[in-house]
Design a protein around this motif. Sequence first.
Motif, PDB file in Angstrom:
ATOM      1  N   THR A  41       1.082  -1.486   0.297  1.00  0.00           N
ATOM      2  CA  THR A  41       0.206   0.050  -0.187  1.00  0.00           C
ATOM      3  C   THR A  41       1.286   1.258   0.210  1.00  0.00           C
ATOM      4  N   LEU A  42       2.406   0.944   1.134  1.00  0.00           N
ATOM      5  CA  LEU A  42       2.593   1.884   0.549  1.00  0.00           C
ATOM      6  C   LEU A  42       3.675   2.372   0.307  1.00  0.00           C
ATOM      7  N   ASP A  43       4.591   1.961  -1.271  1.00  0.00           N
ATOM      8  CA  ASP A  43       4.272   1.011  -2.321  1.00  0.00           C
ATOM      9  C   ASP A  43       4.229   1.819  -3.590  1.00  0.00           C
ATOM     10  N   GLU A  44       2.322   1.503  -3.642  1.00  0.00           N
ATOM     11  CA  GLU A  44       2.333   2.280  -4.590  1.00  0.00           C
ATOM     12  C   GLU A  44       1.535   3.760  -4.350  1.00  0.00           C
ATOM     13  N   LEU A  45       1.624   3.989  -2.889  1.00  0.00           N
ATOM     14  CA  LEU A  45       1.515   5.379  -2.587  1.00  0.00           C
ATOM     15  C   LEU A  45       2.283   6.161  -2.995  1.00  0.00           C
ATOM     16  N   GLU A  46       3.322   5.974  -2.561  1.00  0.00           N
ATOM     17  CA  GLU A  46       4.889   6.683  -3.821  1.00  0.00           C
ATOM     18  C   GLU A  46       5.021   6.599  -5.018  1.00  0.00           C
ATOM     19  N   ASN A  47       4.824   5.803  -4.891  1.00  0.00           N
ATOM     20  CA  ASN A  47       4.190   5.742  -6.707  1.00  0.00           C
ATOM     21  C   ASN A  47       3.418   7.024  -7.551  1.00  0.00           C
ATOM     22  N   ARG A  48       2.699   6.996  -6.596  1.00  0.00           N
ATOM     23  CA  ARG A  48       1.396   7.597  -7.381  1.00  0.00           C
ATOM     24  C   ARG A  48       2.042   9.581  -7.352  1.00  0.00           C
ATOM     25  N   LEU A  49       2.657   9.294  -5.814  1.00  0.00           N
ATOM     26  CA  LEU A  49       3.272  11.160  -6.051  1.00  0.00           C
ATOM     27  C   LEU A  49       3.990  10.984  -6.013  1.00  0.00           C
ATOM     28  N   GLU A  77      16.981   7.496  -7.408  1.00  0.00           N
ATOM     29  CA  GLU A  77      17.550   6.482  -6.850  1.00  0.00           C
ATOM     30  C   GLU A  77      16.195   5.470  -6.984  1.00  0.00           C
ATOM     31  N   LYS A  78      14.864   6.026  -6.243  1.00  0.00           N
ATOM     32  CA  LYS A  78      14.174   5.624  -6.197  1.00  0.00           C
ATOM     33  C   LYS A  78      12.886   5.107  -7.361  1.00  0.00           C
ATOM     34  N   MET A  79      13.038   6.066  -8.579  1.00  0.00           N
ATOM     35  CA  MET A  79      12.711   6.319  -9.817  1.00  0.00           C
ATOM     36  C   MET A  79      13.560   4.949 -10.228  1.00  0.00           C
ATOM     37  N   LYS A  81      14.773   2.383  -8.617  1.00  0.00           N
ATOM     38  CA  LYS A  81      14.102   0.819  -7.413  1.00  0.00           C
ATOM     39  C   LYS A  81      13.331   0.840  -8.022  1.00  0.00           C
ATOM     40  N   LYS A  82      12.387   1.601  -8.136  1.00  0.00           N
ATOM     41  CA  LYS A  82      10.779   1.274  -8.791  1.00  0.00           C
ATOM     42  C   LYS A  82      10.147   1.259 -10.467  1.00  0.00           C
ATOM     43  N   GLN A  83      11.810   1.377 -11.228  1.00  0.00           N
ATOM     44  CA  GLN A  83      11.090   1.240 -12.653  1.00  0.00           C
ATOM     45  C   GLN A  83      10.722   2.412 -12.994  1.00  0.00           C
ATOM     46  N   ILE A  84      10.393   3.462 -12.311  1.00  0.00           N
ATOM     47  CA  ILE A  84       9.577   4.468 -12.944  1.00  0.00           C
ATOM     48  C   ILE A  84       9.813   5.235 -13.903  1.00  0.00           C
ATOM     49  N   GLU A  85       9.524   4.919 -14.781  1.00  0.00           N
ATOM     50  CA  GLU A  85      10.260   6.007 -16.108  1.00  0.00           C
ATOM     51  C   GLU A  85       8.584   6.663 -16.010  1.00  0.00           C
ATOM     52  N   PHE A  86       9.292   8.470 -16.542  1.00  0.00           N
ATOM     53  CA  PHE A  86       8.342   9.504 -17.241  1.00  0.00           C
ATOM     54  C   PHE A  86       8.523   9.538 -18.631  1.00  0.00           C
ATOM     55  N   PRO A  87       8.111  10.188 -19.877  1.00  0.00           N
ATOM     56  CA  PRO A  87       7.910  10.630 -20.408  1.00  0.00           C
ATOM     57  C   PRO A  87       8.724  11.576 -21.440  1.00  0.00           C
TER      58      PRO A  87
END
Length: 87
Positions: A41-49, A77-79, A81-87
């Motif tokens: 749940t905290l992971d999903e919240l952090e990703n959304r933020l 670093e968080k991006m 680790k979480k494999q978050i990419e933003f176009p």
Amino acid sequence: MILTDTDEIQFQDLPLRMQIPQQIEIRKIELGENGINLKETLDELENRLILDALQKAGGVKNKAAKLLGLNRTTLIEKMKKKQIEFP
């Protein structure tokens, strides 16, 4: 600690992170009968933020990091680790 030459602390004497109004929307999360996976749940919240901050900052990581109260390197670093990419 805030250093100033005057007897009173002015708004502009405050750190930038305190000058920017913080708008936090609190969403109620119910525990439910079967409990909750707190880490997930905290992971999903952090990703959304993170994604929301990147959206508001037009993809500029430095601005997004400021919106989140993070250093740019911490955000990156968080991006990674979480494999978050933003176009």
